[in-house]
Design an enzyme around this catalytic site. Structure first.
Site, PDB file in Angstrom:
ATOM      1  N   GLY B  46       4.531  19.229  28.206  1.00 48.83           N
ATOM      2  CA  GLY B  46       4.903  18.492  29.416  1.00 48.83           C
ATOM      3  C   GLY B  46       5.817  19.264  30.359  1.00 48.83           C
ATOM      4  N   ASN B  69      10.218  13.019  15.933  1.00 49.18           N
ATOM      5  CA  ASN B  69      10.791  14.073  16.767  1.00 49.18           C
ATOM      6  C   ASN B  69      11.562  13.509  17.939  1.00 49.18           C
ATOM      7  OD1 ASN B  69       9.699  14.754  19.671  1.00 49.18           O
ATOM      8  ND2 ASN B  69       7.912  14.020  18.560  1.00 49.18           N
ATOM      9  N   ILE B  71      12.516  15.865  20.517  1.00 50.11           N
ATOM     10  CA  ILE B  71      12.614  17.131  21.224  1.00 50.11           C
ATOM     11  C   ILE B  71      13.213  16.918  22.611  1.00 50.11           C
ATOM     12  CG2 ILE B  71      11.359  19.190  22.001  1.00 50.11           C
ATOM     13  CD1 ILE B  71      10.752  18.981  19.154  1.00 50.11           C
ATOM     14  N   GLY B  72      12.790  15.835  23.280  1.00 47.50           N
ATOM     15  CA  GLY B  72      13.359  15.527  24.581  1.00 47.50           C
ATOM     16  C   GLY B  72      12.694  16.273  25.720  1.00 47.50           C
ATOM     17  N   ASN B  99       0.198  18.636  31.378  1.00 49.44           N
ATOM     18  CA  ASN B  99       0.779  17.343  31.013  1.00 49.44           C
ATOM     19  C   ASN B  99       1.952  17.130  31.966  1.00 49.44           C
ATOM     20  OD1 ASN B  99       3.018  15.814  29.359  1.00 49.44           O
ATOM     21  ND2 ASN B  99       1.069  15.227  28.461  1.00 49.44           N
ATOM     22  N   CYS B 130       7.681   9.166  29.791  1.00 48.51           N
ATOM     23  CA  CYS B 130       8.963   9.801  30.089  1.00 48.51           C
ATOM     24  C   CYS B 130       9.989   8.745  30.473  1.00 48.51           C
ATOM     25  CB  CYS B 130       8.831  10.778  31.253  1.00 48.51           C
ATOM     26  SG  CYS B 130       7.786  12.178  30.880  1.00 48.51           S
ATOM     27  N   LYS B 165      -1.953   9.132  29.851  1.00 48.73           N
ATOM     28  CA  LYS B 165      -1.681   9.078  28.406  1.00 48.73           C
ATOM     29  C   LYS B 165      -0.829   7.859  28.098  1.00 48.73           C
ATOM     30  CE  LYS B 165      -0.418  12.025  24.501  1.00 48.73           C
ATOM     31  NZ  LYS B 165       0.028  13.360  24.082  1.00 48.73           N
ATOM     32  N   THR B 193       3.501   9.132  20.825  1.00 50.12           N
ATOM     33  CA  THR B 193       4.199   8.841  19.565  1.00 50.12           C
ATOM     34  C   THR B 193       4.718   7.402  19.496  1.00 50.12           C
ATOM     35  OG1 THR B 193       6.226   9.716  20.544  1.00 50.12           O
ATOM     36  CG2 THR B 193       4.943  11.212  19.167  1.00 50.12           C
ATOM     37  N   GLY B 265      -2.560  17.221  17.381  1.00 49.48           N
ATOM     38  CA  GLY B 265      -1.127  17.366  17.633  1.00 49.48           C
ATOM     39  C   GLY B 265      -0.351  17.955  16.475  1.00 49.48           C
TER      40      GLY B 265
END
Lengths: 259, 307
Positions: B46, B69, B71-72, B99, B130, B165, B193, B265
């Site tokens: 992304g 996760n 990750i951010g 993405n 997001c 998505k 997720t 993924g």
């Protein structure tokens, strides 16, 4: 060159039900491998999901050696495997320790607990390149400095330290680095061990302005820089960011790290 | 000889295997493992307009058959991607999708605007999961109307394919899917997720650097399959299935319920050769089961009732 192998455990050695060294045969007698690099090890099919990053302790005559401590489910399963059982390894990954091979000034290698693994291989390589070094190796008690026999076999100059005084000097590894640095005119330091130890090494190195490289242990996802799961907080020219321990590291300049 | 070609109308893929954003870096990280040209397509990690720092570590917590996760969405931003990564990535004969991320609704359009004239970008996957900084961390994917607005903003500025998505954390994923379709989305991909948590009871805090994380991996496949089935039966546009796919068999399950393509993924983290292996497994399964053209197999699920 990165490769994946399913290979058999050729030898297994354990110490005090905590530490383990596995020797695995691979079909190469020469590979591009730097001390401080690691492999992603699939300990078992299906569970646990992720591979585990294990630093290379040694590579000799086509045998790769991994030294580790039982700390969680992955290392637990690996610890219980026996000679003859098969595991998959993928790698090598990571940047490894860099040093000038023609270096003639003494260096200091610092290992705390299971941090001895990459430091052992670094010591062997430095010895090969005739770089003089002192290795200071410490742990909580005598059982936490298990590679004494292996180090003796290689005739390395080792200072042993235990917190409880059960072997060698009493105290923390970091209690002795200043005197060694001064006495042996150490020009750079290479360390691997618990975070608290690395912090102290880092502050000390900055204080006396000496080059210091550390290898960090982190939880990892892929191990090769695609998932960003192993982020480490770093500062470069006052700017803060995250670097990846698996591909930007695991070896970093200690002054880069934001503890 | 099995034909794995799939026609999504807005995208034609040599095979149904795409890589899920966030698990495949920017594609080039996998060059040591195989030729990216074998893939149907790559959906890159992304991108926001600018560099994104990401969340504090720890960013991963393993679960039985899964991975949590946080990750951010760390990323290098559109400019650095275009200058530093894209020239290498576009050398490969595979579809490349961006993405698209946004801290605000407008940012999605700004990111798309940056790439819309690039010939080698095959389309955009809108990451509407997001967290929005103006809306207290809520994201468009939770709300059909908000989803509609974001897709519409992007639709206005580009003719390139748009895939939206979806998040499984939405209350009613079917309504979100229908909204995305109504706003002009060319396709839908799901699921992102599942929101989860990992607790360190000794330290009395989250095992992650953040409070919550996103769950992925084999554990979520049944949820992903169910939602893909539901969405396939709610919209007319092509659906791309994502969630816990680790094998050729898993791919067959998603295609069976009507997904025209899939994204791989977490499997890429566990096994960097995953996509290559899955493509081979898919060919083998089709051969063994006399499926000459995989497109003929898509949507072959015998519908009982639509829920």
């Amino acid at each position: 060159m990165i490769f994946e192998f399913e290979t058999e455990i050729a030898e297994k050695k354990i110490w005090s039900n905590k530490y383990c060294c596995l020797s695995l045969k691979i079909p190469f007698d020469k590979i591009e491998l730097k001390p401080g690099q690691f492999f992603m090890v699939k300990v078992q099919e299906n569970f646990p999901l992720l591979r585990r990053p294990l630093a290379v302790m040694d590579f000799k005559n086509s045998y790769l050696k991994f030294f580790f401590q039982r700390v969680g489910i992955g290392t637990e399963i690996l610890f219980l495997k026996n000679k003859g059982e098969r595991i998959k390894i993928l790698g090598p990954f990571g940047n490894g320790f860099s040093y000038p091979e023609e270096k003639k000034k003494s260096v200091l290698l610092i290992a705390g607990g299971r941090g001895i693994s990459p430091i052992f291989y670094l010591a062997k390589k430095m010895h090969e390149h005739r770089i003089p070094f002192v290795l200071i190796y410490g742990g909580k008690a005598k059982e936490d400095i298990p590679l004494m026999e292996e180090l003796k076999e290689n005739s390395f100059d080792v200072v042993y330290v235990t917190e409880d005084g059960s072997f060698g000097k009493k105290g923390m590894v970091t209690d002795f680095i200043e005197e060694i640095v001064k006495k042996k005119q150490i020009s750079s330091i290479y360390s691997c061990g618990p975070v608290e130890m690395l912090k102290k090494v880092s502050y000390f190195s900055e204080r006396i302005d000496i080059e210091s490289l550390i290898s960090l242990e982190t939880i990892m996802g892929c191990g090769f820089g695609a998932c960003w799961g192993c982020a480490v907080r770093v500062k470069e020219d006052k700017k803060e960011s995250f670097k990846k321990a698996c591909s930007d590291g695991p070896v970093f300049r200690s002054k880069e790290i934001i503890w | 000889m099995v034909d794995l070609f799939v026609d999504l109308k807005f995208l034609k893929l040599k095979n149904p295997i795409l890589t899920a954003s966030g698990t495949f870096g920017y594609g080039i990280e996998f060059l040591p493992f195989y030729d990216l040209s074998i893939l149907g397509g790559v959906i890159v990690k992304g991108l926001f307009l600018n560099e994104k720092k990401g969340n504090p570590p720890p960013r991963l917590s393993e679960t039985p058959s899964g991975l949590l996760n946080s990750i951010g969405l760390q990323g290098i931003g559109v400019k650095r991607f275009y200058e530093e990564v894209f020239p290498e990535l576009k050398k490969f004969n595979t579809e490349i999708l961006i993405n698209v991320c946004g801290d605000t609704d407008e940012e999605y359009a700004e990111v798309v605007d940056f790439f819309k004239k690039e010939e080698r970008i095959s389309g955009f996957e809108l990451n509407i999961s997001c967290p929005n900084i103006k809306k207290n961390g809520m994201c468009p994917a939770m709300d059909p109307e908000w989803t509609y607005r974001v897709v519409k903003i992007v639709r206005k500025i580009t003719d390139k394919p748009i895939v939206t998505k979806l998040s499984p954390n939405a209350g009613d994923i079917k309504s979100v899917a229908i909204s995305a379709e109504e706003a002009g989305s060319d396709g839908i991909s799901l699921i992102n997720t599942i929101l989860g948590m990992a607790v360190d009871w000794k330290e009395k805090k989250s095992r992650l650097g953040s409070l919550f994380g996103g769950l992925s991996g084999p554990a979520i496949k049944p949820v992903a399959l169910r939602m893909v089935y539901q969405v396939v039966n709610s919209v007319k546009i092509p659906v791309i299935g994502v969630g816990g796919i680790f094998s050729g068999e898993d791919v067959m399950e998603f295609l069976c319920v009507g997904a025209k393509a899939v994204e791989i993924g977490t499997a890429n983290l566990v096994d960097p050769y995953a996509c290559k292996r899955i493509i081979d497994e898919l060919k083998e399964i089709c051969e063994r089961n006399s499926v000459e053209r995989i497109e003929n197999f898509i949507g072959s699920f015998k519908s009982e009732r639509i829920d």
